[in-house]
Design a protein around this motif. Structure first.
Motif, short mmCIF file in Angstrom:
data_model
loop_
_atom_site.label_atom_id
_atom_site.label_comp_id
_atom_site.label_asym_id
_atom_site.label_seq_id
_atom_site.Cartn_x
_atom_site.Cartn_y
_atom_site.Cartn_z
N LEU A 266 0.76 -1.08 0.06
CA LEU A 266 -0.01 0.04 -0.10
C LEU A 266 0.94 1.14 -0.09
CD1 LEU A 266 -2.77 -1.06 2.52
CD2 LEU A 266 -2.90 -0.87 0.12
N ALA A 267 2.02 1.24 0.68
CA ALA A 267 2.82 2.16 0.79
C ALA A 267 3.42 2.47 -0.58
CB ALA A 267 3.82 2.05 1.73
N VAL A 268 3.79 1.68 -1.27
CA VAL A 268 4.15 1.61 -2.81
C VAL A 268 3.19 2.46 -3.63
CG1 VAL A 268 4.91 0.78 -4.74
CG2 VAL A 268 6.01 -0.23 -2.72
N ARG A 269 1.87 2.18 -3.45
CA ARG A 269 0.79 2.54 -4.35
C ARG A 269 0.75 4.15 -3.68
NH1 ARG A 269 -3.46 -2.30 -4.01
NH2 ARG A 269 -2.34 -3.75 -4.88
N ASP A 270 0.69 4.36 -2.68
CA ASP A 270 0.75 5.64 -1.94
C ASP A 270 1.59 6.73 -2.43
OD1 ASP A 270 -1.81 5.08 -0.53
OD2 ASP A 270 -0.69 4.44 1.09
N VAL A 271 2.91 6.25 -2.65
CA VAL A 271 4.15 6.95 -3.19
C VAL A 271 3.65 7.47 -4.51
CG1 VAL A 271 6.52 6.76 -3.85
CG2 VAL A 271 5.68 6.16 -1.51
N ARG A 272 3.06 6.32 -5.35
CA ARG A 272 2.90 6.63 -6.79
C ARG A 272 1.86 7.46 -6.87
NH1 ARG A 272 2.51 0.12 -8.63
NH2 ARG A 272 5.05 -0.31 -8.50
N SER A 273 0.85 7.69 -6.20
CA SER A 273 -0.08 8.65 -6.27
C SER A 273 0.14 9.95 -5.42
CB SER A 273 -1.56 8.11 -5.69
OG SER A 273 -1.32 7.54 -4.38
N GLU A 486 28.18 -34.25 0.55
CA GLU A 486 28.16 -34.98 -0.63
C GLU A 486 27.00 -34.41 -1.35
OE1 GLU A 486 30.76 -36.93 -1.65
OE2 GLU A 486 31.55 -36.49 0.69
N GLN A 487 26.07 -33.71 -0.85
CA GLN A 487 24.95 -33.28 -1.51
C GLN A 487 25.05 -32.21 -2.66
OE1 GLN A 487 21.64 -33.90 1.79
NE2 GLN A 487 21.66 -31.79 0.67
N SER A 488 24.51 -32.24 -3.98
CA SER A 488 24.70 -31.29 -4.94
C SER A 488 23.70 -30.05 -4.70
CB SER A 488 24.21 -31.88 -6.32
OG SER A 488 23.12 -32.29 -6.44
N TYR A 489 24.12 -29.01 -5.28
CA TYR A 489 22.93 -27.67 -4.96
C TYR A 489 21.86 -27.99 -5.32
CZ TYR A 489 21.28 -22.96 -5.10
OH TYR A 489 20.70 -21.63 -5.00
N GLN A 490 20.69 -27.75 -4.70
CA GLN A 490 19.29 -27.73 -5.09
C GLN A 490 18.60 -26.16 -5.23
OE1 GLN A 490 17.02 -30.51 -2.50
NE2 GLN A 490 18.88 -31.17 -1.71
N GLN A 491 18.47 -25.98 -6.42
CA GLN A 491 18.07 -24.46 -6.63
C GLN A 491 16.67 -24.12 -5.86
OE1 GLN A 491 19.52 -22.10 -8.68
NE2 GLN A 491 17.89 -20.57 -7.76
N PHE A 492 16.65 -23.00 -5.27
CA PHE A 492 15.44 -22.69 -4.46
C PHE A 492 14.60 -21.91 -5.54
CE2 PHE A 492 13.36 -19.28 -1.56
CZ PHE A 492 12.40 -19.98 -1.16
N HIS A 493 13.56 -22.69 -5.66
CA HIS A 493 12.31 -22.14 -6.97
C HIS A 493 11.09 -21.56 -6.03
CE1 HIS A 493 14.33 -23.94 -10.18
NE2 HIS A 493 14.61 -25.13 -9.58
N MET A 494 10.75 -20.42 -6.60
CA MET A 494 9.45 -19.85 -6.01
C MET A 494 8.36 -20.33 -6.80
SD MET A 494 10.27 -18.08 -3.45
CE MET A 494 11.78 -17.41 -2.68
N GLY A 495 7.17 -20.62 -6.17
CA GLY A 495 6.09 -21.12 -6.76
C GLY A 495 5.04 -20.18 -6.91
N ALA A 496 5.16 -18.93 -6.83
CA ALA A 496 4.24 -17.94 -7.24
C ALA A 496 4.90 -16.80 -7.85
CB ALA A 496 3.76 -17.48 -5.64
N ALA A 497 4.03 -16.15 -8.79
CA ALA A 497 4.46 -15.01 -9.44
C ALA A 497 4.95 -13.78 -8.58
CB ALA A 497 3.12 -14.58 -10.33
N GLU A 498 5.71 -12.76 -9.15
CA GLU A 498 6.08 -11.69 -8.54
C GLU A 498 5.07 -10.82 -7.77
OE1 GLU A 498 8.37 -7.50 -9.61
OE2 GLU A 498 8.79 -9.37 -10.72
N ARG A 499 5.04 -10.52 -6.86
CA ARG A 499 4.28 -9.36 -6.03
C ARG A 499 4.28 -8.24 -6.69
NH1 ARG A 499 2.23 -9.64 0.12
NH2 ARG A 499 0.57 -7.76 -0.02
N MET A 500 3.17 -7.87 -7.52
CA MET A 500 3.03 -6.35 -8.05
C MET A 500 2.01 -5.30 -7.46
SD MET A 500 5.33 -6.93 -10.79
CE MET A 500 4.67 -6.02 -12.08
N PRO A 501 2.86 -4.30 -6.90
CA PRO A 501 1.80 -3.53 -6.23
C PRO A 501 1.01 -2.63 -7.44
CG PRO A 501 4.12 -3.31 -5.36
CD PRO A 501 4.17 -4.10 -6.57
#
Length: 501
Positions: A266-273, A486-501
């Motif tokens: 909400l602060a992002v939207r308020d700065v824009r307006s 001994e473990q190989s790197y496991q990429q951290f995947h996000m399961g949701a879209a970017e939060r767009m204010p």
């Protein structure tokens, strides 16, 4: 009250990552001698239940009502854990195991500190929002919640045990201990902890009582205390570990972050307006709400021993090396990026002016008139928010430093060096161009590093005691968990879209 049966494999909600079918408790996650091994961060901390508890009785996002509810829900998690700790302390006193009892009391003190912080948030939000008790508006007390009642019941039993086992049966020892001993003595540390907890409880109870809440219905239903109780206990391990407390110190920040993110959007939207008074208000709430989130990391850093963490590390599964959608993705990436980009645009140079000149003028003119003060307040709250984020990152570094150590100790997802990976994440966040430009223009420090500092040089020298201890911790961790190396790197995947204010 919600039962486990009625909450089997909850339906994923918007903004909450769905767990794969085999992550549901009824499917039986893998187990070891201590209990279940978490298949994911979300499952370990029951993010689905925390989200469901938040959505059961919807409120307007970023409202006063939603913030009060988040504060009380975080307090409920603390109280449920205090009840559990108090029961364990009572049993330790009954067995005259004062070393264990004093250690558990230290953990109780940590949760009282969190409750003190939540009480401060409650008072600050009431003041920020101008919400005072008035005719027709109900007020709520923390004593109404199921968690608080559980804690009172356990505390009454604990007091009875201490009274019978010590104050009545051995008063001379108690008197001599209190009068002559110090915190290196187990019994003194126990009795002293009881005094501190008792005194702190009267403060947070006061701050969390008489709180205006213009919502109808039973407080336990509004808070979904049954779901919160399930979230606290569902993945509980052998009670001899500090696993439950570790989980709680993640659940409290998750609840607070979800609320803070709504205010930041909400602060992002308020700065824009250019609704600057609203932007300043939402940013002030963000800063207030995130205080206990930082404190939760500090409590864990001070109280969780390396060996205690190692004792349940395998049960964390990949959760040991990942973080949440709310904290890592939204708070530190999506909303962080949008917020600083929009603040930069709002302050962007006009004509031949410069960003530095614009900011200097805002600071210099802040007392000239109300509009100038308002612009200054938005800027002040923005920089304060970044400092709060830096504090969290600093406190969060204690975990890999204290529990993984140096020398290439891998995390559970195969990150080659846990502490260095966290340092890199912090530095990468601070590399955002708009964030850099604004801090440089205002002459504010962006990082937690002091160049050419004799103190930093001493502490970071490879021969320093801190560096040596980091190496010792690293060696012990690698010896104790050779399979992790001994473990190989496991990429951290996000399961949701970017939060767009």
């Amino acid at each position: 009250m919600t039962t486990r049966e009625s909450q089997a494999c909850p339906v994923p909600r918007a903004g909450v990552r769905a767990e794969p079918p085999d992550a549901c408790p009824e499917s039986g996650p893998p187990r070891n001698e201590l209990g279940p091994i978490a298949p994911s961060y979300d499952h370990l901390h029951r993010i689905d239940l925390l989200a469901a508890a938040r959505e059961t009785c919807p409120t307007e996002p970023g409202s006063y009502e939603s913030t009060v509810r988040a504060v009380f829900q975080a307090a409920e998690v603390c109280l449920l854990n205090l009840a559990r700790l108090t029961d364990r302390s009572r049993k330790a006193v009954q067995a005259r195991d004062f070393a264990t009892a004093s250690r558990l009391i230290q953990w109780s003190m940590g949760f009282h500190r969190l409750l003190r912080g939540l009480g401060r948030v409650s008072q600050e939000v009431q003041s920020l929002c101008g919400t005072t008790p008035r005719p027709g508006v109900r007020t709520v007390d923390i004593a109404e919640t199921a968690g608080c009642q559980s804690y009172i019941d356990e505390l009454r039993a604990f007091d009875d045990e201490v009274r019978c086992s010590l104050l009545v049966s051995d008063p001379l020892t108690v008197r001599a201990t209190v009068a002559t001993r110090s915190i290196d003595d187990d019994l003194y540390r126990l009795l002293h902890g009881v005094r501190i907890c008792s005194h702190d409880a009267t403060k947070w109870e006061s701050d969390l009582s008489g709180v205006p809440l213009p919502l109808e219905g039973d407080l336990n239903k509004l808070l979904s205390t049954g779901m919160l109780a399930d979230a606290v206990t569902w993945t509980e391990l052998d009670p001899s570990t500090m696993h439950g407390e570790f989980v709680a110190l993640h659940q409290v920040p998750e609840i607070l972050t979800a609320e803070s993110n709504d205010h930041l959007e909400l602060a992002v939207r308020d700065v824009r307006s250019r609704s600057l008074s609203r932007a300043a208000s939402h940013l002030a709430v963000c800063n207030a709400v995130l205080g206990p989130m930082v404190e939760a990391q500090r409590v864990m850093a001070e109280l969780l021993a390396t060996g205690e963490y190692h004792g349940f590390r395998k049960n964390l599964g990949p959760a040991s090396g990942t973080h949440s959608l709310a904290i890592k993705q939204h708070m530190f990436k999506d909303l962080f990026k949008h917020f600083w980009n929009d603040v930069s645009k709002w302050l962007g140079p006009v004509g031949e002016g410069s960003l530095e000149g614009t900011i200097r003028a805002i600071d210099a003119d802040r007392h000239r008139d109300s509009d100038s003060w308002l612009r200054h307040q938005v800027l002040h709250q923005a920089f304060r928010l970044h400092h709060t984020y830096q504090e969290w990152r600093h406190e969060h570094l204690h975990m890999p430093r204290n529990c993984l150590g140096s020398g290439g100790t891998k995390s559970m997802i195969g990150v080659s060096d846990g502490p260095q990976a966290v340092y890199k994440m912090r530095d990468a966040a601070n590399a955002q161009p708009s964030l850099n430009a604004l801090h440089q223009a205002r002459g504010m420090k962006l990082t937690s590093v002091v160049d050419c500092s004799p103190l930093t040089a001493l502490l970071t020298d490879p021969t320093s005691v801190d560096a040596e201890l980091m190496r010792v911790v690293g060696e012990a961790t690698r010896d104790y968990f050779p399979e992790v190396q001994e473990q190989s790197y496991q990429q951290f995947h996000m399961g949701a879209a970017e939060r767009m204010p």
